[in-house]
Design a protein around this motif. Structure first.
Motif, PDB file in Angstrom:
ATOM      1  N   GLN A 177       0.835  -1.210   0.000  1.00 22.96           N
ATOM      2  CA  GLN A 177       0.000   0.000   0.000  1.00 22.96           C
ATOM      3  C   GLN A 177       0.868   1.258   0.000  1.00 22.96           C
ATOM      4  O   GLN A 177       0.554   2.229  -0.687  1.00 22.96           O
ATOM      5  N   GLU A 178       1.955   1.223   0.774  1.00 22.65           N
ATOM      6  CA  GLU A 178       2.868   2.368   0.799  1.00 22.65           C
ATOM      7  C   GLU A 178       3.445   2.612  -0.598  1.00 22.65           C
ATOM      8  O   GLU A 178       3.478   3.745  -1.077  1.00 22.65           O
ATOM      9  N   HIS A 179       3.895   1.558  -1.253  1.00 18.16           N
ATOM     10  CA  HIS A 179       4.441   1.690  -2.610  1.00 18.16           C
ATOM     11  C   HIS A 179       3.396   2.288  -3.545  1.00 18.16           C
ATOM     12  O   HIS A 179       3.667   3.240  -4.277  1.00 18.16           O
TER      13      HIS A 179
ATOM     14  N   GLU B 257      -0.077   8.274  -6.126  1.00 16.38           N
ATOM     15  CA  GLU B 257      -0.709   9.487  -5.604  1.00 16.38           C
ATOM     16  C   GLU B 257       0.301  10.572  -5.235  1.00 16.38           C
ATOM     17  O   GLU B 257       0.236  11.679  -5.758  1.00 16.38           O
ATOM     18  N   LYS B 258       1.201  10.260  -4.334  1.00 18.57           N
ATOM     19  CA  LYS B 258       2.113  11.272  -3.798  1.00 18.57           C
ATOM     20  C   LYS B 258       3.093  11.786  -4.854  1.00 18.57           C
ATOM     21  O   LYS B 258       3.287  12.996  -4.983  1.00 18.57           O
ATOM     22  N   ARG B 259       3.714  10.885  -5.612  1.00 16.79           N
ATOM     23  CA  ARG B 259       4.714  11.302  -6.595  1.00 16.79           C
ATOM     24  C   ARG B 259       4.106  12.202  -7.678  1.00 16.79           C
ATOM     25  O   ARG B 259       4.675  13.261  -7.989  1.00 16.79           O
ATOM     26  N   PRO B 260       2.950  11.841  -8.281  1.00 13.61           N
ATOM     27  CA  PRO B 260       2.358  12.743  -9.277  1.00 13.61           C
ATOM     28  C   PRO B 260       2.012  14.125  -8.693  1.00 13.61           C
ATOM     29  O   PRO B 260       2.197  15.151  -9.361  1.00 13.61           O
TER      30      PRO B 260
ATOM     31  N   LEU C 132      11.912  16.342  -1.793  1.00 15.20           N
ATOM     32  CA  LEU C 132      10.858  15.393  -1.440  1.00 15.20           C
ATOM     33  C   LEU C 132      10.663  14.356  -2.549  1.00 15.20           C
ATOM     34  O   LEU C 132      10.501  13.158  -2.274  1.00 15.20           O
ATOM     35  N   LEU C 133      10.736  14.788  -3.775  1.00  9.10           N
ATOM     36  CA  LEU C 133      10.606  13.875  -4.914  1.00  9.10           C
ATOM     37  C   LEU C 133      11.740  12.847  -4.921  1.00  9.10           C
ATOM     38  O   LEU C 133      11.518  11.662  -5.166  1.00  9.10           O
TER      39      LEU C 133
END
Length: 173
Positions: A16-18, A24-27, A54-55
């Protein structure tokens, strides 16, 4: 990386983290970096600098998870485990002074979560507990010397909603 043991819950959490980081987070962070870069001078642009860092952190974690997930070996409950301590067990132990501890024996990748009641299968306590039964005494080697413990209870999560958050079934009065 060699094969590593993990509980099904631990595997699902890492997966789920991956998925969250990648989908979600990376885009979201990529959009912010693109927007900040379009403003011009990047050297003094705090939004750009912070989100670019952060990226990189997200990418590093995603790479780690992509290497880790394929080598994990999920260990599910098996009825043969009942009555003895094996991987995935919730164990309640007590020492001579009456100190009681409850914890679950899990893989090394799972002990870094917010749960403080998980111990690694590689720890001296877990190694000393393996294959022991309820009411059995065991000795753990510590830096202060040998410590004697007594096993009060052993439970295995079986997807049973009747288990409380410690992994033990509530006692019925």
């Amino acid at each position: 990386m060699g094969t590593k043991l993990i509980t099904r819950e631990g595997y699902n959490k890492l997966k789920q983290e991956h998925d969250y980081l990648w989908n979600e987070k990376r885009p979201e962070i990529t959009k912010i970096v693109s927007w900040a870069a379009s403003l011009g001078d990047r050297s003094e642009n705090a939004d750009y600098t912070y989100n670019k860092r952060l990226l990189r952190q997200i990418d590093r974690r995603v790479r780690f998870l992509r290497k880790l997930l394929p080598v994990l070996s999920i260990v599910d409950y098996s009825p043969q485990q009942e009555g003895r301590v094996f991987f995935g067990a919730w164990v309640e132990i007590e020492n001579e002074a009456g100190d009681v501890k409850k914890f679950r024996i899990v893989g090394p990748e799972e002990i870094y979560s917010e749960r403080k009641d998980y111990i690694s299968i590689d720890s001296p306590m877990a190694r000393a507990l393996l294959k022991k039964q309820v009411d059995e005494e065991f000795v753990v080697q510590t830096p202060e010397g040998e410590k004697l413990w007594f096993i009060n209870a052993i439970e295995y999560p079986k997807g049973d909603a009747a288990l409380d958050d410690t992994g033990f079934r509530p006692l019925r009065g």
